[in-house]
Design an enzyme around this catalytic site. Structure first.
Site, PDB file in Angstrom:
ATOM      1  N   SER A  49      -8.394   2.958  -1.394  1.00  0.00           N
ATOM      2  CA  SER A  49      -8.726   1.767  -0.502  1.00  0.00           C
ATOM      3  C   SER A  49      -9.560   2.015   0.560  1.00  0.00           C
ATOM      4  O   SER A  49      -9.463   3.409   1.077  1.00  0.00           O
ATOM      5  CB  SER A  49      -7.263   1.006  -0.204  1.00  0.00           C
ATOM      6  N   TYR A 102       1.341   2.182   3.050  1.00  0.00           N
ATOM      7  CA  TYR A 102       0.641   2.024   2.269  1.00  0.00           C
ATOM      8  C   TYR A 102      -0.685   2.471   2.397  1.00  0.00           C
ATOM      9  O   TYR A 102      -1.351   3.337   1.496  1.00  0.00           O
ATOM     10  CB  TYR A 102       0.446   0.472   1.830  1.00  0.00           C
TER      11      TYR A 102
END
Length: 273
Positions: free
Chosen positions: A145, A158
């Site tokens: 990401s 995360y």
């Protein structure tokens, strides 16, 4: 004249029941790959499999599995062996996030996130990577990401898992240099998937600062960027020029400043009440 039989090729895709995973499955089937689709939601997997077989004429295998289970990687390898092919493509797409202060998070949920986003991804990369190396070809995509490029307060665990994915995949790519196997870290930014729902974000206008929907990339376009980069053997692929610019800026600025900027933005995320 004898007919030639087209060689079978297999692509293994985790998190294939929705979002980017489904788009990767479509891209694989469009290129003639058989697919092994892995996710927890078996009904959705069967729907995707039916679509692929009907539209592209390729076989789609389904494995309903929670990859956080201790024996999950072994069960994936057993499913691959049962198909009878070494995968030429592995897409580790399964993962989820959770929004909020890390100190207030459910520890069990965080452990599941660590196991899925990092643990299962690592073990499958290594297990399937060995088979690819022995076969003499292959492509591994680990979905990271743009959160991997800086600390992400309020998405801290995360973001840390995605930083791990980026670092691990770059290291694996270097270890594979000189072979016909390549590893790619794919770094999408905000994308129109179910990520926000799973993370507990509001469906509408998740930011006070901007309309999130206008900033999100369509999942099919993002997936194609990642797929094409993987097939070219690129080590890091960032989807979209804006996301590439942000990633470069995040690496260039002092980390403390970047963390404070990230906190300023992420703290304003609207959550489901």
């Amino acid at each position: 004249m004898a007919q030639t039989t087209k060689a079978r090729r297999l692509a293994v895709i985790t998190g294939a029941s929705s979002g980017l995973g489904t788009e990767f499955a479509r891209l694989a089937a469009a290129e003639g790959f058989e697919t092994l689709l892995i996710a927890r939601r078996v009904d959705r997997l069967h729907a995707v499999a039916s679509e692929l077989e009907e539209k592209y004429g390729t076989r789609a295998h389904v494995l309903g599995l929670d990859l956080t289970e201790p024996d999950a990687p072994e069960r994936v390898m057993e499913a691959i062996d049962a198909i009878g092919m070494v995968p030429e493509v592995l897409v580790n797409n399964a993962g989820f996030g959770a929004f909020g202060p890390a100190l207030d998070m459910d520890p069990a949920r965080l452990r599941r996130m660590l196991e899925l986003n990092a643990g299962a991804l690592t073990e499958l990369s290594l297990r399937v990577g060995r088979k690819m190396r022995d076969m003499g070809r292959g492509r591994i995509m680990n979905v990271a990401s743009t959160a991997a490029f800086q600390a992400c307060p309020y998405l801290g665990v995360y973001g840390a898992t995605k930083a791990f994915v980026l670092s691990f995949t770059e290291a694996l790519a270097e270890e594979l240099r000189g072979t016909a196997v390549a590893a790619t870290a794919f770094c999408p930014g905000p994308t129109r998937t179910e990520f926000g729902d799973a993370a507990g974000l509001a469906k509408e206008n998740a930011f006070d600062l901007c309309d999130l929907e206008s900033a999100e990339r369509p999942a099919d376009i993002a997936a194609r960027t990642g797929w094409e980069g993987m097939m070219r053997g690129k080590r890091v692929v960032i989807d979209g020029w804006t996301n590439r610019l942000i990633a470069r800026v995040a690496w260039a600025l002092p980390r403390g400043i970047v963390s404070r900027l990230a906190a300023f933005i992420l703290k304003r995320l609207k959550t489901e009440s």
